[in-house]
Structure formats: C-alpha cells, structure tokens
Design a protein around this motif. Structure first.
Motif, mmCIF file in Angstrom:
data_model
loop_
_atom_site.group_PDB
_atom_site.id
_atom_site.type_symbol
_atom_site.label_atom_id
_atom_site.label_comp_id
_atom_site.label_asym_id
_atom_site.label_seq_id
_atom_site.Cartn_x
_atom_site.Cartn_y
_atom_site.Cartn_z
ATOM 1 N N UNK A 77 7.572 19.820 0.846
ATOM 2 C CA UNK A 77 9.081 19.837 0.861
ATOM 3 C C UNK A 77 9.411 18.875 2.069
ATOM 4 N N UNK A 78 8.719 18.657 2.778
ATOM 5 C CA UNK A 78 8.724 18.517 4.397
ATOM 6 C C UNK A 78 6.844 17.227 4.438
ATOM 7 N N UNK A 79 7.698 15.670 4.841
ATOM 8 C CA UNK A 79 6.585 14.810 5.455
ATOM 9 C C UNK A 79 5.969 16.339 6.531
ATOM 10 N N UNK A 142 -10.423 11.646 11.301
ATOM 11 C CA UNK A 142 -11.368 9.998 11.595
ATOM 12 C C UNK A 142 -11.635 9.883 10.290
ATOM 13 N N UNK A 143 -12.274 10.114 9.699
ATOM 14 C CA UNK A 143 -12.703 9.779 8.547
ATOM 15 C C UNK A 143 -11.597 10.313 7.692
ATOM 16 N N UNK A 144 -11.184 11.198 7.836
ATOM 17 C CA UNK A 144 -9.185 11.605 5.961
ATOM 18 C C UNK A 144 -8.656 11.101 6.569
ATOM 19 N N UNK A 145 -8.074 10.373 7.926
ATOM 20 C CA UNK A 145 -7.215 9.451 8.290
ATOM 21 C C UNK A 145 -7.388 8.345 7.990
ATOM 22 N N UNK A 146 -8.325 7.998 8.371
ATOM 23 C CA UNK A 146 -8.959 6.395 7.797
ATOM 24 C C UNK A 146 -8.500 6.630 6.262
ATOM 25 N N UNK A 147 -9.179 7.363 5.444
ATOM 26 C CA UNK A 147 -9.544 7.542 4.306
ATOM 27 C C UNK A 147 -7.584 7.129 3.262
ATOM 28 N N UNK A 148 -6.650 7.900 3.920
ATOM 29 C CA UNK A 148 -5.109 8.019 3.356
ATOM 30 C C UNK A 148 -4.396 7.211 4.397
ATOM 31 N N UNK A 156 0.720 0.714 -0.861
ATOM 32 C CA UNK A 156 2.281 -0.472 -0.666
ATOM 33 C C UNK A 156 1.797 -2.106 -1.374
ATOM 34 N N UNK A 157 0.365 -2.042 -1.050
ATOM 35 C CA UNK A 157 0.701 -3.729 -1.199
ATOM 36 C C UNK A 157 0.748 -3.508 -2.615
ATOM 37 N N UNK A 158 -0.108 -2.860 -3.958
ATOM 38 C CA UNK A 158 0.068 -3.299 -5.130
ATOM 39 C C UNK A 158 1.717 -2.566 -5.604
ATOM 40 N N UNK A 159 2.062 -2.250 -4.807
ATOM 41 C CA UNK A 159 3.350 -1.822 -5.872
ATOM 42 C C UNK A 159 2.627 -0.313 -6.326
ATOM 43 N N UNK A 182 1.314 7.241 10.581
ATOM 44 C CA UNK A 182 1.501 6.845 9.436
ATOM 45 C C UNK A 182 2.332 7.409 8.211
ATOM 46 N N UNK A 183 2.939 8.725 8.957
ATOM 47 C CA UNK A 183 3.564 9.327 7.916
ATOM 48 C C UNK A 183 5.345 7.913 8.546
ATOM 49 N N UNK A 184 5.257 7.444 9.560
ATOM 50 C CA UNK A 184 6.397 6.459 9.248
ATOM 51 C C UNK A 184 6.232 5.369 8.646
ATOM 52 N N UNK A 185 5.370 4.649 8.448
ATOM 53 C CA UNK A 185 5.017 3.998 7.721
ATOM 54 C C UNK A 185 5.327 4.014 6.373
ATOM 55 N N UNK A 186 4.783 5.049 6.019
ATOM 56 C CA UNK A 186 5.077 5.246 4.091
ATOM 57 C C UNK A 186 6.323 6.223 4.073
ATOM 58 N N UNK A 187 6.565 5.868 4.282
ATOM 59 C CA UNK A 187 7.786 7.544 4.516
ATOM 60 C C UNK A 187 7.582 8.095 2.429
ATOM 61 N N UNK A 188 7.864 9.426 2.293
ATOM 62 C CA UNK A 188 7.872 9.887 0.151
ATOM 63 C C UNK A 188 6.487 9.597 0.517
ATOM 64 N N UNK A 189 4.967 8.509 1.324
ATOM 65 C CA UNK A 189 3.604 8.252 1.209
ATOM 66 C C UNK A 189 2.892 9.404 1.184
#
Length: 261
Positions: A77-79, A142-148, A156-159, A182-189
């Motif tokens: 429900x929330x980012x 760190x590994x979790x964020x790298x994966x995300x 984003x690149x493939x649409x 990361x949240x700011x770069x990918x809103x809703x993702x």
C-alpha cells in the motif's frame, strides 16, 4: 370508643385469609421460573432455535453485538513503511507473510539473511536451495539492494510491466539513503518494509499492537495489529513456501514429461 358492628368485625377477620393466596403465589412464582428456565433452554435446543432466542426471552432484549471484523493489510500500500516501537518486528513479520500468503503468484519478497533470522528464526543454511518464486533470501542487505537495483534497471530499460511486485523487508541499517534513492528512481516499482533508522515516515507500534503513524502511513495500516511470535512466523513461512512449491511442481512435471507415443 366507637363500637364495631358485627359486619365490620367479620370483614376484618376475613382479610388475612384473603391475602394468603396472593402471598403464596408470590413465593411460588420465582421458584417456578427458576425451574422452568433450564427446561426452556432444553426446549430451544430441541427445536433447533439459536441460543440468543433464549437470551432474548430471558432478558427481554438481544445480546450485545460482537464485532470480529479485521481490517485488511496490504504490504504494497505504501512505497516505504518504516516501523518502530516494541511491535515493529511483529508487524514486519505480518506484512512479509501477507505478501507470501495472499500475493504469492504476483510478488517477490526479498529478505536479507540476517533479517530472515530475526523475523523467522532461519539459520544460515536454511532455504539455500529454495526454488519458490515468491521468496528470495540474499546473504545481506547489500546483496539484496544490488539485486533490486539490477532488476528494476532491466525492467525500466526493457519496458517490462508484467513482472512480479517487489517487496523488500529489512533493517535499513546504514543504507537508508540508498534505499530512498532506489525508491525515487523507480516510483511504483518497489515497496519496502523497513526496520531500524529509517529517515522517512515511521509507524510506531506499541506492545499491544496499537498503531501511531503519520497520515500517509495511518491510511495504509489498521489501527491495531495482531502479534505474531518468531516461532509462529517460521511455521507460517514454511507452510506458505510448501504451498508455493506444490503449486509449481505439477506444472514443472508437465513441461518436462515426455509425450507418450
């Protein structure tokens, strides 16, 4: 001194005897009611009537209403849902398990190994070979964020718009700014359930499960959350993963089974 006539004397003599049936009736009525009350209950039971019928008959009104409705919980429900207070860890368990239980076909829950230990009591070598699509346990944050970061960049690149919804459940430790970027770069993702020193909005959960949150978060959480222990959370986690595995297993077998001539 006035004298009484013979008729007045007879009336006075007869009054006590006329009151006796009334007094006797007043004594017998409560006893009869006490005897008939359980008998009436047996009649209701034999007739298949609901229990509250007897209560209404006895009290003259319906029993008090009992509300068992619980607000739905949506981990997406929330980012970013920052959690603090004595009930924060229990709330993080609930949100993660809700994603696994109710959104397993459309979501991926990412929990770093140290947080999987805190939340669910998983050991270092547990679920290393887990192949269910709904849960990913990288070695650390760190590994979790790298994966995300990689996954979201590819989308984003493939649409791509049909990928699983991503939920990070972790103690943000010293990575609060990285998570925010990361949240700011990918809103809703991506959605995140964050323990620790999160710099954004936080909901404070006390030891009774009561929620105190700013408006942006208060609208996404119920006023009170149930508590769940690590042992119970572990059992529910393993049960959810077993269901996912069983749901995937028949489809895998059908794809790999050779056709009969």
């Amino acid at each position: 001194m006035p004298t009484r006539t013979r008729g007045q004397a007879q009336d006075l003599d007869s009054r006590p005897s006329s009151l006796q049936p009334v007094l006797l009736l007043g004594l017998l009525l409560p006893a009869a009611a006490a005897i008939c009350y359980p008998f009436r209950h047996r009649i209701y039971a034999a007739a298949g009537l609901p229990a509250f019928s007897a209560t209404i008959a006895a009290t003259g009104g319906p029993p008090p209403a009992r509300y068992t409705y619980q607000a739905a919980i949506d981990p997406f429900a929330a980012p970013a849902t920052g959690l603090a207070g004595p009930g924060a860890v229990s709330t993080a368990r609930i949100l993660a398990l809700t994603a696994l239980d109710e959104h397993s076909e459309s979501s991926l829950v990412v929990v770093p190994r140290p947080d999987a230990t805190v939340l669910f009591g998983l050991g270092e070598d547990e679920l290393l070979d887990d192949d269910t699509a709904g849960l990913f346990i990288p070695g650390n944050l760190d590994a979790a964020l790298a994966y995300l970061e990689t996954e979201l960049a590819i989308r984003r690149n493939t649409g791509a718009t049909q990928g699983r919804r991503l939920l990070l459940v972790a103690d943000c430790a010293g990575e609060a700014e990285r998570i925010r970027a990361l949240l700011d770069r990918h809103p809703g993702g991506l959605s995140a359930v964050l323990l620790g020193a999160w710099t954004g909005d936080q909901a404070a959960i006390d030891d009774e499960g009561l929620v105190d949150a700013p408006p942006a978060l208060a609208s996404t959480l119920p006023a009170r959350l149930p508590a769940i222990s690590r042992t119970e959370a572990r059992d529910r986690l393993l049960a959810a993963l077993a269901r996912q595995y069983n749901d995937q297993k028949p489809a895998s077998r059908r794809r790999s089974a050779p056709r009969r001539p």
